[in-house]
Design a protein around this motif. Structure first.
Motif, PDB file in Angstrom:
ATOM      1  N   ASP A 181       4.964  21.346  -6.601  1.00 27.44           N
ATOM      2  CA  ASP A 181       6.340  20.846  -6.590  1.00 27.44           C
ATOM      3  C   ASP A 181       6.403  19.336  -6.355  1.00 27.44           C
ATOM      4  O   ASP A 181       7.332  18.675  -6.811  1.00 27.44           O
ATOM      5  N   ARG A 182       5.393  18.799  -5.663  1.00 24.11           N
ATOM      6  CA  ARG A 182       5.313  17.350  -5.443  1.00 24.11           C
ATOM      7  C   ARG A 182       4.549  16.637  -6.560  1.00 24.11           C
ATOM      8  O   ARG A 182       4.265  15.449  -6.463  1.00 24.11           O
ATOM      9  N   ARG A 183       4.159  17.378  -7.577  1.00 25.12           N
ATOM     10  CA  ARG A 183       3.486  16.840  -8.772  1.00 25.12           C
ATOM     11  C   ARG A 183       2.109  16.250  -8.446  1.00 25.12           C
ATOM     12  O   ARG A 183       1.724  15.221  -8.977  1.00 25.12           O
ATOM     13  N   LEU A 184       1.357  16.953  -7.587  1.00 26.81           N
ATOM     14  CA  LEU A 184       0.076  16.437  -7.105  1.00 26.81           C
ATOM     15  C   LEU A 184      -1.160  17.141  -7.666  1.00 26.81           C
ATOM     16  O   LEU A 184      -2.267  16.633  -7.527  1.00 26.81           O
ATOM     17  N   ALA A 206       0.824  -1.207   0.000  1.00 27.36           N
ATOM     18  CA  ALA A 206       0.000   0.000   0.000  1.00 27.36           C
ATOM     19  C   ALA A 206       0.857   1.256   0.000  1.00 27.36           C
ATOM     20  O   ALA A 206       0.549   2.233  -0.690  1.00 27.36           O
ATOM     21  N   PHE A 207       1.973   1.234   0.743  1.00 27.91           N
ATOM     22  CA  PHE A 207       2.841   2.411   0.834  1.00 27.91           C
ATOM     23  C   PHE A 207       3.541   2.711  -0.488  1.00 27.91           C
ATOM     24  O   PHE A 207       3.986   3.829  -0.704  1.00 27.91           O
ATOM     25  N   LYS A 208       3.647   1.731  -1.372  1.00 33.12           N
ATOM     26  CA  LYS A 208       4.250   1.997  -2.683  1.00 33.12           C
ATOM     27  C   LYS A 208       3.346   2.899  -3.519  1.00 33.12           C
ATOM     28  O   LYS A 208       3.816   3.647  -4.369  1.00 33.12           O
ATOM     29  N   LEU A 209       2.034   2.833  -3.271  1.00 26.84           N
ATOM     30  CA  LEU A 209       1.079   3.682  -3.980  1.00 26.84           C
ATOM     31  C   LEU A 209       0.864   5.010  -3.271  1.00 26.84           C
ATOM     32  O   LEU A 209       0.763   6.057  -3.898  1.00 26.84           O
ATOM     33  N   LYS A 210       0.770   4.958  -1.942  1.00 27.32           N
ATOM     34  CA  LYS A 210       0.507   6.164  -1.156  1.00 27.32           C
ATOM     35  C   LYS A 210       1.030   5.915   0.251  1.00 27.32           C
ATOM     36  O   LYS A 210       0.524   5.027   0.938  1.00 27.32           O
ATOM     37  N   PRO A 211       2.033   6.684   0.705  1.00 25.61           N
ATOM     38  CA  PRO A 211       2.627   6.443   2.021  1.00 25.61           C
ATOM     39  C   PRO A 211       1.779   7.002   3.163  1.00 25.61           C
ATOM     40  O   PRO A 211       2.189   7.913   3.873  1.00 25.61           O
ATOM     41  N   GLY A 227      -1.245  14.798   1.955  1.00 21.35           N
ATOM     42  CA  GLY A 227      -0.025  14.956   2.738  1.00 21.35           C
ATOM     43  C   GLY A 227       0.606  16.331   2.647  1.00 21.35           C
ATOM     44  O   GLY A 227       1.744  16.518   3.056  1.00 21.35           O
ATOM     45  N   VAL A 228      -0.135  17.313   2.150  1.00 24.24           N
ATOM     46  CA  VAL A 228       0.416  18.660   1.990  1.00 24.24           C
ATOM     47  C   VAL A 228      -0.108  19.560   3.103  1.00 24.24           C
ATOM     48  O   VAL A 228      -1.283  19.920   3.117  1.00 24.24           O
ATOM     49  N   THR A 229       0.769  19.856   4.051  1.00 25.01           N
ATOM     50  CA  THR A 229       0.448  20.754   5.162  1.00 25.01           C
ATOM     51  C   THR A 229       1.610  21.711   5.344  1.00 25.01           C
ATOM     52  O   THR A 229       2.659  21.560   4.727  1.00 25.01           O
ATOM     53  N   TYR A 283       4.486  12.082  -0.413  1.00 26.25           N
ATOM     54  CA  TYR A 283       3.775  11.505  -1.548  1.00 26.25           C
ATOM     55  C   TYR A 283       4.065  12.359  -2.788  1.00 26.25           C
ATOM     56  O   TYR A 283       3.884  13.565  -2.777  1.00 26.25           O
ATOM     57  N   THR A 284       4.541  11.723  -3.851  1.00 27.12           N
ATOM     58  CA  THR A 284       4.808  12.409  -5.112  1.00 27.12           C
ATOM     59  C   THR A 284       3.860  11.862  -6.172  1.00 27.12           C
ATOM     60  O   THR A 284       3.725  10.656  -6.316  1.00 27.12           O
ATOM     61  N   GLY A 285       3.230  12.761  -6.920  1.00 27.92           N
ATOM     62  CA  GLY A 285       2.238  12.360  -7.907  1.00 27.92           C
ATOM     63  C   GLY A 285       2.814  12.148  -9.295  1.00 27.92           C
ATOM     64  O   GLY A 285       4.030  12.031  -9.482  1.00 27.92           O
TER      65      GLY A 285
END
Length: 198
Positions: A138-141, A45-50, A194-196, A62-64
């Motif tokens: 910047d995280r490509r989300l 699961a963490f490989k898709l979304k940590p 995960g963006v705060t 998390y990078t998109g």
């Protein structure tokens, strides 16, 4: 920012099940948020979304799959409905056409370029949302490649569940202002990715 762990009430003699595979937990792995899973299940699961699948506490960044592009910010002296006494922030996202990469739905297939514009009020909350949107970009989300909900076209650059105000007027139905809850809602959408500010 870690959430308060959820309390699970139940039979203390019952077998604990993994919330991912729904079977008995094998090689138990407990996260800092106190939720437990099969080691193999949570690693996959963490490989898709940590993030914890139950409480969405993030572990890492998390990078998109957003393609390469630019985010430019300018300001104008026109207020937005509901923020008439404030200036406006104008965000312009620009993407050139390209070829889908290995993390996109159809690697090797072309996608077309696009330009999108969005608006925020110049106020404390608007400036905070701008900082968070920059971090998300910047995280490509903010964008991804897929099927457009509005046109039905495939292999195009689309929004990625972080809502933007693309009109200065018309209210929520027209993706515009006034919308008194928008700045809070978009911060929650960013938090779920995960963006705060932490």
């Amino acid at each position: 920012m870690a959430k308060t762990p959820e309390k699970h009430v139940g039979d203390p003699n019952s077998v604990e099940n993994c919330a991912i595979c729904l079977g008995k937990i094998h090689e138990k792995k407990t996260l800092d948020c106190l939720h437990s899973y099969c080691s193999g299940c949570i690693d996959t699961a963490f490989k898709l979304k940590p993030a914890c699948p139950i409480c969405n506490t993030y572990y890492g960044v998390y990078t998109g799959t957003q393609p390469e592009g630019t985010m430019e910010v300018s300001r104008c002296h026109h207020g937005l409905p509901g923020y008439e006494k404030c200036d406006s922030i104008v965000i312009t996202y620009t993407f050139k056409a390209g070829i889908q990469g290995p993390r996109h739905p159809n690697p090797g297939v072309r996608y077309s370029g696009t330009s999108r514009r969005a608006f925020l009020p110049v106020c404390d909350e608007g400036e905070k949302v701008l900082r968070l949107l920059r971090k998300a970009f910047d995280r490509r989300l903010i964008f991804t490649i897929g099927q457009s909900h509005t046109t039905g076209l495939n292999n195009v650059i689309t929004w990625n569940d972080i809502h933007h105000k693309t009109n200065t007027w018309g209210g929520p139905l027209c993706f515009g202002y006034p919308d008194p809850d928008y700045l809070n809602r978009v911060q929650e959408e960013l938090r779920l990715k995960g963006v705060t500010e932490d």
